[in-house]
Motif scaffolding. Structure first.
Motif, short mmCIF file in Angstrom:
data_model
loop_
_atom_site.label_atom_id
_atom_site.label_comp_id
_atom_site.label_asym_id
_atom_site.label_seq_id
_atom_site.Cartn_x
_atom_site.Cartn_y
_atom_site.Cartn_z
N LYS A 150 17.58 -34.02 4.03
CA LYS A 150 17.29 -32.63 2.80
C LYS A 150 16.41 -30.87 4.14
CE LYS A 150 15.52 -34.26 -0.02
NZ LYS A 150 14.30 -35.45 -1.00
N TYR A 151 16.81 -30.11 3.77
CA TYR A 151 16.18 -29.26 4.31
C TYR A 151 15.49 -27.89 3.09
CZ TYR A 151 15.34 -24.27 7.13
OH TYR A 151 14.51 -23.38 7.52
N ILE A 152 14.51 -27.74 3.48
CA ILE A 152 12.93 -26.91 2.77
C ILE A 152 12.70 -26.64 2.36
CG2 ILE A 152 12.18 -27.58 0.23
CD1 ILE A 152 12.47 -30.97 0.78
N GLU A 153 12.44 -24.89 2.61
CA GLU A 153 12.35 -24.23 3.06
C GLU A 153 10.91 -23.35 1.66
OE1 GLU A 153 14.43 -21.42 6.01
OE2 GLU A 153 13.98 -19.51 3.72
N VAL A 154 9.33 -23.20 1.99
CA VAL A 154 9.08 -23.22 0.97
C VAL A 154 8.20 -21.73 1.27
CG1 VAL A 154 6.52 -23.92 0.10
CG2 VAL A 154 8.78 -25.65 0.20
N SER A 155 7.97 -20.31 1.09
CA SER A 155 7.37 -19.37 1.43
C SER A 155 6.45 -19.28 0.96
CB SER A 155 7.99 -18.64 0.99
OG SER A 155 8.82 -17.80 1.80
N LEU A 156 4.74 -19.69 0.82
CA LEU A 156 3.43 -19.74 0.24
C LEU A 156 2.54 -18.53 1.28
CD1 LEU A 156 1.81 -22.94 1.42
CD2 LEU A 156 4.05 -21.94 2.56
N ASP A 157 1.71 -18.84 -0.07
CA ASP A 157 0.05 -17.97 0.73
C ASP A 157 -0.66 -18.96 1.49
OD1 ASP A 157 0.88 -15.35 0.42
OD2 ASP A 157 0.43 -14.98 -1.57
N ALA A 158 -1.10 -18.43 2.09
CA ALA A 158 -2.25 -19.46 3.20
C ALA A 158 -3.27 -18.62 3.70
CB ALA A 158 -1.36 -20.48 3.85
N PRO A 159 -4.88 -18.89 3.61
CA PRO A 159 -5.72 -17.75 4.43
C PRO A 159 -5.69 -18.73 6.56
CG PRO A 159 -6.63 -19.75 3.54
CD PRO A 159 -5.43 -19.74 3.27
N VAL A 200 10.65 -20.81 -3.15
CA VAL A 200 11.44 -21.91 -2.41
C VAL A 200 12.98 -22.71 -2.31
CG1 VAL A 200 11.87 -25.30 -2.54
CG2 VAL A 200 10.03 -24.21 -3.25
N ARG A 201 13.41 -22.84 -1.30
CA ARG A 201 14.96 -22.99 -1.08
C ARG A 201 15.48 -24.46 -0.97
NH1 ARG A 201 18.56 -18.61 -3.41
NH2 ARG A 201 19.08 -18.95 -1.54
N VAL A 202 16.56 -24.38 -1.12
CA VAL A 202 16.46 -25.79 -0.72
C VAL A 202 18.10 -26.09 0.39
CG1 VAL A 202 16.94 -28.63 -1.89
CG2 VAL A 202 14.72 -26.77 -2.38
N GLY A 203 18.36 -26.81 1.54
CA GLY A 203 19.41 -26.78 1.64
C GLY A 203 19.94 -28.15 1.71
N LYS A 204 20.33 -28.52 3.08
CA LYS A 204 20.94 -29.28 4.02
C LYS A 204 20.64 -29.72 5.16
CE LYS A 204 24.80 -29.55 1.77
NZ LYS A 204 26.78 -29.10 2.05
N TYR A 205 20.57 -30.49 5.34
CA TYR A 205 20.00 -31.50 6.71
C TYR A 205 20.80 -32.45 7.56
CZ TYR A 205 17.60 -33.16 11.64
OH TYR A 205 17.34 -33.14 12.62
N ILE A 206 22.05 -31.76 8.49
CA ILE A 206 22.48 -33.03 8.56
C ILE A 206 22.70 -33.27 10.30
CG2 ILE A 206 25.25 -33.80 8.83
CD1 ILE A 206 25.21 -31.34 6.34
N GLU A 207 22.60 -34.38 10.09
CA GLU A 207 22.39 -35.13 12.41
C GLU A 207 23.64 -35.64 12.70
OE1 GLU A 207 17.75 -36.43 13.32
OE2 GLU A 207 19.82 -37.44 13.81
N VAL A 208 24.22 -35.62 13.64
CA VAL A 208 25.51 -35.25 13.74
C VAL A 208 25.59 -36.07 15.26
CG1 VAL A 208 28.12 -35.14 13.96
CG2 VAL A 208 26.59 -33.56 12.09
#
Lengths: 86, 86
Positions: free
Chosen positions: A40-49, B36-44
């Motif tokens: 899985k690839y997950i992009e998390v946008s967050l606020d942090a100091p 949050v955006r969820v995608g796929k990660y594929i290792e070939v």
């Protein structure tokens, strides 16, 4: 900031989805493919100091929700205002 | 060589899985998360005579099977014998 999280099945864990993709690629003629692993690839946008704090929070997110530590590994990068750090 | 492929939903496409993860993180106390955006990660893993050729083959795999170009974007990196190129 944006955390780019990659969650992969541990090497010892069976990956039926990866096997299916590998077979699909072979049937399309991509016979040079010896292995496929799907995660899985997950992009998390967050606020942090700070980036340090963002890193701690995302580590906690991974341990509590994003990854199953029994069968999955994870790693992530933090991107901050166009800058890119591993 | 190993191709590390990331497939993400296009920015204009609704991402219910990402929304669910965002809600899950909020209920665990991670309220600093704005998206949050969820995608796929594929290792070939593949054999190819050159990185250039590997790149062409993986591009074709993405277009034919790994990504749905109507709703998804993809990008990938090729790793070769420990070397790392974008």
């Amino acid at each position: 900031m944006i955390a780019k999280v990659i969650v992969t099945p541990k090497p010892v864990v069976n990956d039926p989805q990866g096997n299916t993709v590998k077979q699909g690629l072979a049937s399309l003629g991509f016979r040079e493919v010896s292995d496929v692993r799907v995660g899985k690839y997950i992009e998390v946008s967050l606020d942090a100091p700070s980036e340090h704090e963002a890193r701690q929070r995302v580590e906690a997110m991974c341990q509590q929700l994003l990854a199953n530590h029994v069968i999955e590994d994870f790693h992530f990068e933090i991107e901050h205002e166009g800058r890119h750090q591993r």
